[in-house]
Design an enzyme around this catalytic site. Structure first.
Site, mmCIF file in Angstrom:
data_model
loop_
_atom_site.group_PDB
_atom_site.id
_atom_site.type_symbol
_atom_site.label_atom_id
_atom_site.label_comp_id
_atom_site.label_asym_id
_atom_site.label_seq_id
_atom_site.Cartn_x
_atom_site.Cartn_y
_atom_site.Cartn_z
ATOM 1 N N THR A 127 63.948 -16.903 25.762
ATOM 2 C CA THR A 127 65.378 -16.665 25.542
ATOM 3 C C THR A 127 65.764 -15.194 25.755
ATOM 4 O O THR A 127 65.000 -14.298 25.434
ATOM 5 C CB THR A 127 65.745 -17.078 24.098
ATOM 6 O OG1 THR A 127 65.316 -18.429 23.908
ATOM 7 C CG2 THR A 127 67.230 -16.983 23.831
ATOM 8 N N GLU A 367 64.112 -24.596 20.459
ATOM 9 C CA GLU A 367 63.489 -25.575 21.368
ATOM 10 C C GLU A 367 64.528 -26.547 21.946
ATOM 11 O O GLU A 367 64.233 -27.725 22.138
ATOM 12 C CB GLU A 367 62.378 -26.367 20.669
ATOM 13 C CG GLU A 367 61.000 -25.748 20.795
ATOM 14 C CD GLU A 367 60.577 -25.507 22.237
ATOM 15 O OE1 GLU A 367 60.631 -24.335 22.646
ATOM 16 O OE2 GLU A 367 60.219 -26.454 22.940
ATOM 17 N N THR A 369 68.991 -26.962 21.708
ATOM 18 C CA THR A 369 69.936 -27.346 20.651
ATOM 19 C C THR A 369 70.209 -28.858 20.691
ATOM 20 O O THR A 369 69.922 -29.516 21.701
ATOM 21 C CB THR A 369 71.292 -26.619 20.841
ATOM 22 O OG1 THR A 369 71.860 -27.087 22.070
ATOM 23 C CG2 THR A 369 71.133 -25.102 20.880
HETATM 24 C C1 FAD Z 1 65.071 -18.221 14.371
HETATM 25 C C2 FAD Z 1 64.996 -18.418 15.837
HETATM 26 C C3 FAD Z 1 63.752 -18.436 16.468
HETATM 27 C C4 FAD Z 1 63.671 -18.581 17.856
HETATM 28 N N1 FAD Z 1 62.458 -18.507 18.472
HETATM 29 C C5 FAD Z 1 62.389 -18.450 19.830
HETATM 30 C C6 FAD Z 1 61.162 -18.184 20.497
HETATM 31 O O1 FAD Z 1 60.118 -18.036 19.870
HETATM 32 N N2 FAD Z 1 61.175 -18.088 21.843
HETATM 33 C C7 FAD Z 1 62.296 -18.253 22.579
HETATM 34 O O2 FAD Z 1 62.241 -18.130 23.802
HETATM 35 N N3 FAD Z 1 63.504 -18.518 21.984
HETATM 36 C C8 FAD Z 1 63.561 -18.615 20.627
HETATM 37 N N4 FAD Z 1 64.763 -18.859 19.999
HETATM 38 C C9 FAD Z 1 65.957 -19.038 20.813
HETATM 39 C C10 FAD Z 1 66.498 -20.451 20.791
HETATM 40 O O3 FAD Z 1 65.680 -21.293 21.547
HETATM 41 C C11 FAD Z 1 67.934 -20.366 21.304
HETATM 42 O O4 FAD Z 1 68.691 -19.761 20.280
HETATM 43 C C12 FAD Z 1 68.520 -21.698 21.678
HETATM 44 O O5 FAD Z 1 67.898 -22.187 22.826
HETATM 45 C C13 FAD Z 1 70.030 -21.642 21.907
HETATM 46 O O6 FAD Z 1 70.374 -20.600 22.760
HETATM 47 P P1 FAD Z 1 71.524 -19.571 22.318
HETATM 48 O O7 FAD Z 1 71.191 -19.070 20.986
HETATM 49 O O8 FAD Z 1 71.692 -18.574 23.406
HETATM 50 O O9 FAD Z 1 72.816 -20.449 22.202
HETATM 51 P P2 FAD Z 1 73.804 -20.922 23.394
HETATM 52 O O10 FAD Z 1 73.022 -21.477 24.517
HETATM 53 O O11 FAD Z 1 74.769 -19.847 23.700
HETATM 54 O O12 FAD Z 1 74.553 -22.114 22.657
HETATM 55 C C14 FAD Z 1 75.566 -21.912 21.667
HETATM 56 C C15 FAD Z 1 76.175 -23.277 21.341
HETATM 57 O O13 FAD Z 1 76.759 -23.844 22.519
HETATM 58 C C16 FAD Z 1 76.184 -25.109 22.805
HETATM 59 N N5 FAD Z 1 76.019 -25.215 24.261
HETATM 60 C C17 FAD Z 1 75.261 -24.442 25.070
HETATM 61 N N6 FAD Z 1 75.359 -24.853 26.344
HETATM 62 C C18 FAD Z 1 76.190 -25.906 26.349
HETATM 63 C C19 FAD Z 1 76.691 -26.751 27.370
HETATM 64 N N7 FAD Z 1 76.326 -26.616 28.632
HETATM 65 N N8 FAD Z 1 77.541 -27.737 27.014
HETATM 66 C C20 FAD Z 1 77.910 -27.909 25.729
HETATM 67 N N9 FAD Z 1 77.483 -27.124 24.709
HETATM 68 C C21 FAD Z 1 76.628 -26.138 25.022
HETATM 69 C C22 FAD Z 1 74.841 -25.096 22.106
HETATM 70 O O14 FAD Z 1 74.408 -26.415 21.813
HETATM 71 C C23 FAD Z 1 75.163 -24.303 20.857
HETATM 72 O O15 FAD Z 1 75.744 -25.133 19.901
HETATM 73 C C24 FAD Z 1 64.858 -18.756 18.610
HETATM 74 C C25 FAD Z 1 66.094 -18.772 17.970
HETATM 75 C C26 FAD Z 1 66.172 -18.587 16.611
HETATM 76 C C27 FAD Z 1 67.527 -18.563 15.971
#
Ligand code: FAD
Length: 558
Positions: A127, A367, A369
């Protein structure tokens, strides 16, 4: 695969370890201090202590060669203890996955042996600040460094966000863009130009370290490119999605049950209006039983998927997505009900359910959403619907009807109603071109997940009835109780698929009254409504089982 005996021993060691090193008071203290107990995480991965990482390392590299089923069982157990610590261990599982599936033999041997023997902690860095759900928007680059025309290494530049173990890992698997496309690299701790931020202050899983990483021209040798060929990164990530999503599904399951297993004993002691809460139907049938049914439906899907992955049926990304979606959503709802079940006490830190609820929240986010899971599920099954000319779910329904003929009590007939209704909703969506509405596409993902889990739970109950359940399967419920749970969940799934399917199709507009009337009939709504009969007595029975007051069958004397 490891034997049932070894798995049982591993789970027991995990429980004993938690009992001695992580009692509730310690967990609450670390949670309040927002602190990752690194020495405990290291002890869990220490070859001379718990060595939990050996479970997923192939035997040829000194591990135990556990399969997806084994990993699910261990992940559920870890989540019951603490989801933050489970996440720290998961990060090593995830971090080594690209190596497991994509590395060259020499790379695999080198890294897997080190994880087994040295207990290396990994972080999985995919990410980025601008690339979350959409990893294609990746900006981190790995620029080839050439000597005498040959690529001898890469310089990695970019930022990673929310990386579990980010501030404590010994090594990082990092996704970066090369000229040949996204690729995984291994970067070791202390590499020049690698920086990590202060740990994030989080809502939950406060015992896990989550940190942002910055790479400023971090040099790695060419042998740190996993698989030795550029552009394999997204494929290598995809191949293990089914498996990694099962791990997070098991986290949702473990967290949900951890909350209910606190609420159940509490309610036997808490007297209100002259009797224990456990004897009040309005309490058990709202706050306990439906959550048990949803969690067990998710378990059925997890176990089926894990068995199929272990049998070599491929990566099963969609089934993994269904399992993750259902178990994480069910786990969250169960944890929330856990707070309600303890009333004001539940709302305080001391009773731990409040912490479980905050921890469980992450499982619908990382992993992939829940919304991304809905999209994945819907897109894949939509293709099946088209390919089979609308017959896919009717066919599933017929298989469930065949199970019902042999096992009339497991709810397979009602799961079949859900499946038939789903086929009708999808067909109506095809004719009306309704998947052009993203909301409808995603809602279909939810309905598909419910219908498929209803099928999984009926099949699981039927297998239990035949004494053919996987020998490592969770056996908390006997065949009768599992059949009751199968019926309870199938009723919920059928009603949801038919009524919400109707709602979204009608909501898109464009249907005449006559078309609507025909659609209502095709959904089988009257049969689905009639199938709700008996729900209350089934819930009574499950409550009796949970509170150990179910009537045992009367033994006939000779
Ligand atoms: C505590 C924690 C630990 C983590 N650990 C890791 C790790 O070890 N390694 C790693 O690589 N990542 C890690 N992550 C990242 C995690 O996988 C991401 O936060 C997650 O994939 C969502 O990405 P984002 O936060 O950018 O949200 P976004 O992608 O910006 O999404 C925000 C919201 O919009 C929705 N959304 C997104 N795209 C769409 C779409 N096309 N259509 C409709 N709705 C949509 C999503 O469902 C969500 O509700 C971690 C996150 C947290 C909070």
């Amino acid at each position: 695969m490891i034997s049932k005996k070894i798995l049982k021993l591993s789970l027991k060691s995990l429980r004993d370890f938690a009992k001695s090193r992580l009692p509730d008071e310690k967990l609450l203290e670390l949670d309040a201090r927002d602190e990752c107990p690194l020495e405990i995480v290291r002890a869990m991965c220490n070859p001379d202590a718990l060595a939990i990482q050996l479970l997923f390392i192939p035997e040829e590299f000194g591990g135990m060669g556990g399969g997806a089923f084994d990993v699910y069982c261990v992940c559920e157990e870890m989540a019951r203890i603490d989801l933050g610590i489970a996440t720290a261990v998961l990060a090593t599982f995830l971090g080594s996955d690209p190596i497991h599936v994509g590395a060259l033999p020499a790379q695999k041997k080198y890294w897997m042996t080190r994880i087994a023997e040295e207990g290396l902690l990994f972080a999985y860095a995919a990410t980025e600040p601008e690339a979350g759900s959409d990893l294609g928007a990746l900006r981190t680059t790995a620029e080839p460094v050439r000597k005498d025309g040959r690529v001898v290494g890469y310089k990695i530049t970019g930022n990673k966000q929310w990386i579990s173990n980010g501030g404590v890992a010994d090594a990082y698997t990092v996704l970066a863009n090369t000229p040949g496309g996204p690729s995984w690299f291994i970067v070791e701790k202390g590499a020049k130009g690698l920086r990590y931020d202060e740990p994030e202050e989080k809502h939950g899983i406060r015992l896990s370290n989550t940190a942002a990483l910055a790479f400023d021209e971090v040099f790695v040798n060419a042998d740190r490119l996993i698989g030795g060929v550029e552009g394999q990164g997204l494929n290598q990530a995809q191949v293990v999605f089914g498996y990694t999503r099962l791990m997070v599904a098991a986290f949702g399951l473990g967290a949900g049950w951890a909350a209910l297993d606190r609420a159940i004993p509490y309610s036997t002691k808490r007297i209100q209006a002259g009797s224990p809460l456990s004897e009040k139907q309005g309490y058990t049938h709202k706050l306990i039983v439906p959550h048990v049914a949803r969690l067990e439906a998710s378990r059925a899907c997890i176990e089926e998927t894990a068995e199929r992955i272990d049998a070599g049926e491929g990566s099963l990304n969609t089934e993994g997505a269904i399992a993750k979606y259902m178990a994480s959503e069910a786990g969250n709802l169960a944890a929330d009900a856990g707070i309600q079940a303890l009333g004001g006490y539940g709302y305080t830190h001391e009773y731990v359910v409040e912490k479980i609820k905050r921890d469980a929240r992450i499982t619908t986010i990382y992993e992939g959403t829940s919304e991304i899971m809905e999209m994945t599920i819907s897109r894949d099954r939509w293709q099946l619907h088209l390919k089979t000319r609308g017959q896919h779910y009717h066919e599933q329904a017929r298989r469930l009807e065949a199970i019902h003929a042999l096992h009339p009590s497991v709810g397979a007939n009602v799961a079949a109603l859900a499946s038939h209704a789903l086929a009708e909703v999808m067909e109506k969506a095809r004719v009306g071109r309704l998947t052009r509405y993203q909301h409808i596409l995603l809602r279909l993902g939810e309905l598909i997940a419910y219908a498929e889990c209803a099928g999984s739970l009926s099949r699981r109950a039927a297998l239990m009835d035949e004494n053919k359940l996987n020998e490592k399967a969770n056996c908390r419920f006997d065949a009768t109780a599992l059949a009751e749970l199968g019926r309870i969940f199938a009723r919920e799934a059928a009603l949801k698929v038919a009524e919400e399917g109707l709602r979204w199709v009608a909501g898109a507009g464009g249907m005449s009254d006559a078309e609507m009337a025909a659609f209502e009939i095709s959904l089988g709504l009257p049969a689905i409504h009639r199938a709700q009969a008996g729900l209350i007595s089934d819930m009574d029975y499950v409550a009796d089982v949970l509170y150990d007051r179910a009537k045992k069958p009367v033994e006939l004397s000779a």
